[in-house]
Design a protein around this motif. Structure first.
Motif, mmCIF file in Angstrom:
data_model
loop_
_atom_site.group_PDB
_atom_site.id
_atom_site.type_symbol
_atom_site.label_atom_id
_atom_site.label_comp_id
_atom_site.label_asym_id
_atom_site.label_seq_id
_atom_site.Cartn_x
_atom_site.Cartn_y
_atom_site.Cartn_z
ATOM 1 N N VAL A 51 0.803 -1.407 -0.011
ATOM 2 C CA VAL A 51 -0.109 -0.119 -0.063
ATOM 3 C C VAL A 51 1.109 1.127 0.074
ATOM 4 C CG1 VAL A 51 -1.961 1.243 1.181
ATOM 5 C CG2 VAL A 51 -1.758 -1.159 1.328
ATOM 6 N N TYR A 52 0.661 2.100 -0.947
ATOM 7 C CA TYR A 52 1.597 3.301 -1.100
ATOM 8 C C TYR A 52 0.719 4.266 -0.591
ATOM 9 C CZ TYR A 52 4.842 0.731 -3.740
ATOM 10 O OH TYR A 52 6.065 0.075 -4.286
ATOM 11 N N TYR A 53 1.477 5.473 0.350
ATOM 12 C CA TYR A 53 1.029 6.496 0.901
ATOM 13 C C TYR A 53 1.947 7.715 0.573
ATOM 14 C CZ TYR A 53 -1.005 3.068 4.199
ATOM 15 O OH TYR A 53 -1.801 2.089 4.743
ATOM 16 N N CYS A 54 0.895 8.688 0.154
ATOM 17 C CA CYS A 54 1.661 10.083 0.361
ATOM 18 C C CYS A 54 1.572 10.755 1.378
ATOM 19 C CB CYS A 54 1.184 10.868 -0.914
ATOM 20 S SG CYS A 54 -0.328 11.590 -0.575
ATOM 21 N N ALA A 55 2.427 11.643 1.773
ATOM 22 C CA ALA A 55 2.381 12.496 3.196
ATOM 23 C C ALA A 55 3.162 13.738 2.888
ATOM 24 C CB ALA A 55 3.475 11.768 4.184
ATOM 25 N N ILE A 56 3.039 14.452 3.574
ATOM 26 C CA ILE A 56 3.547 16.014 3.520
ATOM 27 C C ILE A 56 4.145 16.724 4.750
ATOM 28 C CG2 ILE A 56 1.407 17.079 4.261
ATOM 29 C CD1 ILE A 56 1.540 19.111 1.962
ATOM 30 N N ALA A 57 5.306 17.143 4.511
ATOM 31 C CA ALA A 57 5.820 17.878 5.603
ATOM 32 C C ALA A 57 6.134 19.447 5.340
ATOM 33 C CB ALA A 57 7.161 17.406 5.490
ATOM 34 N N PRO A 58 6.004 20.167 6.457
ATOM 35 C CA PRO A 58 6.176 21.463 6.489
ATOM 36 C C PRO A 58 7.139 22.215 5.651
ATOM 37 C CG PRO A 58 6.394 20.938 8.645
ATOM 38 C CD PRO A 58 5.999 19.652 7.695
ATOM 39 N N LYS A 59 8.616 21.377 5.711
ATOM 40 C CA LYS A 59 9.668 21.601 4.889
ATOM 41 C C LYS A 59 10.597 20.427 4.584
ATOM 42 C CE LYS A 59 12.227 22.426 9.453
ATOM 43 N NZ LYS A 59 12.882 23.451 10.131
ATOM 44 N N TRP A 60 11.462 20.928 3.916
ATOM 45 C CA TRP A 60 12.498 19.699 3.494
ATOM 46 C C TRP A 60 13.152 19.268 4.471
ATOM 47 C CZ3 TRP A 60 13.128 16.541 -0.214
ATOM 48 C CH2 TRP A 60 14.270 15.720 -0.582
ATOM 49 N N GLY A 61 13.138 17.997 4.907
ATOM 50 C CA GLY A 61 13.691 17.445 6.048
ATOM 51 C C GLY A 61 12.972 17.325 7.487
ATOM 52 N N GLY A 62 11.659 17.976 7.376
ATOM 53 C CA GLY A 62 10.736 18.058 8.586
ATOM 54 C C GLY A 62 10.061 17.027 8.660
ATOM 55 N N LEU A 63 9.317 16.736 9.570
ATOM 56 C CA LEU A 63 8.267 15.548 9.825
ATOM 57 C C LEU A 63 7.120 15.707 9.284
ATOM 58 C CD1 LEU A 63 8.695 15.597 13.895
ATOM 59 C CD2 LEU A 63 9.807 14.120 12.237
ATOM 60 N N TYR A 64 6.783 14.484 8.646
ATOM 61 C CA TYR A 64 5.406 14.409 7.792
ATOM 62 C C TYR A 64 4.607 14.359 8.642
ATOM 63 C CZ TYR A 64 8.505 13.469 4.054
ATOM 64 O OH TYR A 64 9.445 13.543 3.017
ATOM 65 N N ASP A 65 3.406 15.337 8.604
ATOM 66 C CA ASP A 65 2.357 15.687 9.530
ATOM 67 C C ASP A 65 0.997 15.287 8.965
ATOM 68 O OD1 ASP A 65 2.612 19.309 9.645
ATOM 69 O OD2 ASP A 65 2.059 17.642 8.050
ATOM 70 N N SER A 66 0.780 14.965 7.928
ATOM 71 C CA SER A 66 -0.431 14.466 7.131
ATOM 72 C C SER A 66 -0.350 13.237 6.308
ATOM 73 C CB SER A 66 -1.212 15.747 6.474
ATOM 74 O OG SER A 66 -1.528 16.766 7.343
ATOM 75 N N TRP A 67 -1.364 12.515 6.262
ATOM 76 C CA TRP A 67 -0.908 11.259 5.531
ATOM 77 C C TRP A 67 -2.241 10.931 4.693
ATOM 78 C CZ3 TRP A 67 3.506 8.119 5.439
ATOM 79 C CH2 TRP A 67 4.410 8.671 6.431
#
Length: 119
Positions: free
Chosen positions: A93-109
């Motif tokens: 299962v492939y998930y995309c995710a978003i982080a507020p900046k490069w190298g930051g923590l992914y906070d939404s999936w």
């Protein structure tokens, strides 16, 4: 909050290709980095690829280097994962995710999309 919706998964034979898409909506995704992860049955979620806001920076896990390409269209708030030369071990299962900046923590999936590669 940002909502992420993946699409493009499916069943493909080994050696084939698929293109995954992830559309973001909700709060602004400006300056955000986006990534793809995957989780195979019985295994932990693992990193696949990431791309910075400008697309200047990308990063790939060793198993997919040279086969997968991550890209993004900021006008459409969408990130893509082009997967070529697929192998049965890419099944997950492939998930995309978003982080507020490069190298930051992914906070939404996203909710994930199934990719199955048959041998």
């Amino acid at each position: 909050q940002v909502q992420l919706v993946e699409s493009g998964g499916g069943l493909v034979q080994a050696g084939g290709s698929l293109r995954l898409s992830c559309a973001a909506s909700g709060r602004t995704v400006s300056r955000s980095s986006m990534g793809w992860f995957r989780q195979a049955p019985g295994k932990e979620r693992e990193f696949v690829a990431a791309i910075s806001w400008t697309a200047f920076s990308t990063n790939y896990a060793d198993p997919v280097k040279g086969r997968f390409t991550i890209s993004r269209d900021n006008a459409k708030n969408t990130v893509y994962l082009q997967m070529n030369s697929l192998k049965p071990e890419d099944t997950a299962v492939y998930y995309c995710a978003i982080a507020p900046k490069w190298g930051g923590l992914y906070d939404s999936w996203g909710q994930g999309t199934q990719v199955t590669v048959s041998s």
